[in-house]
Write a protein that holds these residues in place. Structure first.
Motif, PDB file in Angstrom:
ATOM      1  N   TRP A 190      -0.959  -7.156   3.682  1.00 23.09           N
ATOM      2  CA  TRP A 190      -0.235  -6.312   4.610  1.00 23.09           C
ATOM      3  C   TRP A 190      -0.586  -4.861   4.352  1.00 23.09           C
ATOM      4  O   TRP A 190      -0.620  -4.401   3.212  1.00 23.09           O
TER       5      TRP A 190
ATOM      6  N   THR B 174       4.109   4.659   5.999  1.00 26.28           N
ATOM      7  CA  THR B 174       5.360   5.387   6.106  1.00 26.28           C
ATOM      8  C   THR B 174       5.153   6.495   7.125  1.00 26.28           C
ATOM      9  O   THR B 174       4.143   7.191   7.095  1.00 26.28           O
TER      10      THR B 174
ATOM     11  N   MET C  20       0.820  -1.230   4.684  1.00 23.44           N
ATOM     12  CA  MET C  20       2.143  -0.625   4.821  1.00 23.44           C
ATOM     13  C   MET C  20       1.982   0.878   5.010  1.00 23.44           C
ATOM     14  O   MET C  20       1.232   1.528   4.283  1.00 23.44           O
TER      15      MET C  20
END
Length: 84
Positions: free
Chosen positions: A50, A54, A52
């Protein structure tokens, strides 16, 4: 999804200017900052994983702007099949 793909989706939405951490100016207006936080490998396979990210939402003038931008951002990402 790559940084460039996410950047293009968000920057074309006109929610707020989008910056990457390396070109972050002194914040004087509403803006979003896109930062990669990790790459988590899948537990069940050596191939999967995955990405990821922000997305920081800033509004130096009004906290209600952050709420509005967050709502728009979640809707935009969900509409583009990005898990939020």
């Amino acid at each position: 999804m790559t940084r460039e793909q996410i950047y293009n989706i968000i920057s074309n939405s006109n929610i707020a200017p989008l910056y990457l951490p390396q070109n972050l100016p002194e914040i004087t207006n509403d803006c979003l900052v896109l930062q990669r936080t990790s790459n988590v490998a899948s537990m069940s396979t050596s191939v999967g994983g995955w990405e990821m990210w922000t997305i920081y939402v800033y509004s130096p003038s009004n906290p209600l702007h952050t709420d509005r931008m967050c709502e728009q951002l979640v809707e935009l990402l969900t509409d583009n099949d990005i898990e939020v």
